[in-house]
Design an enzyme around this catalytic site. Sequence first.
Site, short mmCIF file in Angstrom:
data_model
loop_
_atom_site.label_atom_id
_atom_site.label_comp_id
_atom_site.label_asym_id
_atom_site.label_seq_id
_atom_site.Cartn_x
_atom_site.Cartn_y
_atom_site.Cartn_z
N GLU A 158 0.80 -1.23 0.00
CA GLU A 158 0.00 0.00 0.00
C GLU A 158 0.84 1.28 0.00
O GLU A 158 0.85 2.03 0.98
CB GLU A 158 -0.96 0.01 1.20
CG GLU A 158 -1.91 -1.17 1.21
CD GLU A 158 -3.06 -1.00 2.22
OE1 GLU A 158 -3.04 -0.02 2.98
OE2 GLU A 158 -3.98 -1.84 2.22
N GLU A 342 -5.27 -8.70 1.00
CA GLU A 342 -5.94 -8.30 2.24
C GLU A 342 -7.40 -8.01 1.96
O GLU A 342 -7.73 -7.39 0.95
CB GLU A 342 -5.35 -7.01 2.84
CG GLU A 342 -4.04 -7.15 3.54
CD GLU A 342 -3.50 -5.83 4.08
OE1 GLU A 342 -4.30 -4.96 4.50
OE2 GLU A 342 -2.28 -5.67 4.08
#
Length: 431
Positions: A158, A342
Site C-alpha cells: 500500500e 488483504e
Amino acid sequence: MFTWGVATSSYQIEGAADIDGRGPSIWDTFSRIPGAIANGDNGDIACDHYHRYNEDLDLMKWLGVNAYRFSIAWPRVLPDGTGALNKKGVDFYNRLIDGALERGIEPWPTLYHWDLPQALQDRGGWNSRASADWFAEYAHQMAELFGDRVKNWMTINEPFCSAWLGHLTGIMAPGIKDLQTAINASHHLLLGHGRAVQAIRDARKDVKVGIVLNFTPAIPATDSPEDRRAAVLADGFDNRWFADPVYRGSYPQDIVEGFGKEVPILAGDLESISTPLDFLGMNFYFRQTVAHDPIVKPLPYKQVMPKVERTGMGWEIHAPTFEELILRMTNEYGVKEIYITENGSAWDDEVINGEINDQNRISYLERHLDAMFAAKAKGAPVKGYFAWSLMDNFEWAYGYAKRFGIVYVDYKTQKRIPKKSAYYYRDRIKN
Ligand code: FCB
C-alpha cells in the site's frame, strides 16, 4: 490449487521491539508522539508473535490455510537500514519460514509494510531518491537469504498509505504533512518497488514477485457534473496514482495537474516502475462516496458519509464493488494474475462465555468471498485470497482499539481465541 491464506504485518504483531538487536523503525518513533495513536498505544509488545510464532503457525495449520502473508521488519534484519545484517533477526525469519513450510504453509513475505528503519528516516526517508536504492539492496539481500524457500515475494504494501497518510495527512509514520514531500515519497516508493523487482530476480531466478496496492473505488454523492468529477479525482488520488505507473508507465495527468507540483521523475524511472510483474496483490476494504468541495486541498473533493451499512471502522460495506474492481484490473489494466492480499473488517468483538460470535465479520467475509469468486467466474485471474487478519493486532493510529482478527487476542494474557469467523473460514477452505 487455490491459495488460501491469512495476512499480518511485522510491526502490528511481532512486538520484541528492542530485542535481539532490532533497530528502531519510524513507527517506534511515531508512536511516542503524544496524541499520535489512540490510547497512547505502541507496538512494543503487540501480539508477541516474535516469541509465539509457533503457536500462531499452529493456528494457521488448524485453519487449513496453505499460505501465510507476513512482512519482514527491515530494522530487525538491518538495524541501520543498510550495511550489516543482524544475524538474530535473520534467524527469526528463518525459523518462521521453516516452521511454516513444515506445516505445509507457503511463506509469502512482504518486504515493506511501513516500518522503515529510523536510521533511514534520519537520512531523508522516502523523500530522498536514495531510498529506492536502499530498498533494492535490502530486497536483494532478503531474496539471497530466503529465496531458496520463499517463492512468492511482495515488495511494497500500500504505497498509498506510506505516501499520502505518512507524508501528506500525517496520520501515519513518519507524520509529515507536505504535498511535495508526499509526491516525492510516492515516486520513490514506486521506484524502490521497480528496482526491488529487478534485484529479487537478479538474486533468484525461480521466484515470483508482485506489489500490493490498496484500492478504494469512489462513487459521486449526487449526479451533478461536479460530484462526478470528484469521484474521478478520488479514483485518481487513491487508485490510479499507483496502478497507472505500475501498469501503464505513467502518472495520471489529471492528478498531476490537480497537484500543480513536479513529480521528480528521471530518465528510466517509469520503465523501472512498470517492470512486468508476476502478480498483483490487491487489498480491498471499502468504497467511498465523495462530493465536490472547492476549498479542499490538494484536490477539490471530500468524502461524505451517507447512512449505509458500515464496519466498526465506519467503512462502507459494499461487496459488489469488490467484484467490479477485480474485473476492472483484469480488463482495463490487463492484470494476468491477481491475489487478494488483504480483505477483512473490524468490529467491537465481545468475549461471552469464552466465545466470540462475530456474525458481522462472517457476513462481510462471506459476501466478499462470493464477490471474488463471481469475478473469477467472469474470467478474472484470481489465484488466491488472504484474510486480514489472522489475529487482532496493532491497528496503526487506532492502536489496539480496532480488532480485525479472525482470532481474538487477549492482550493481557496473550491468549488467542478463534472467533466464529475463524471456524467459518476454516469450513469454507475445507469445502
Ligand atoms: C491496510 C493495512 C493493514 C491493516 C488493514 C486494516 O491498509 O495494509 O496493515 O491495517 O489496512
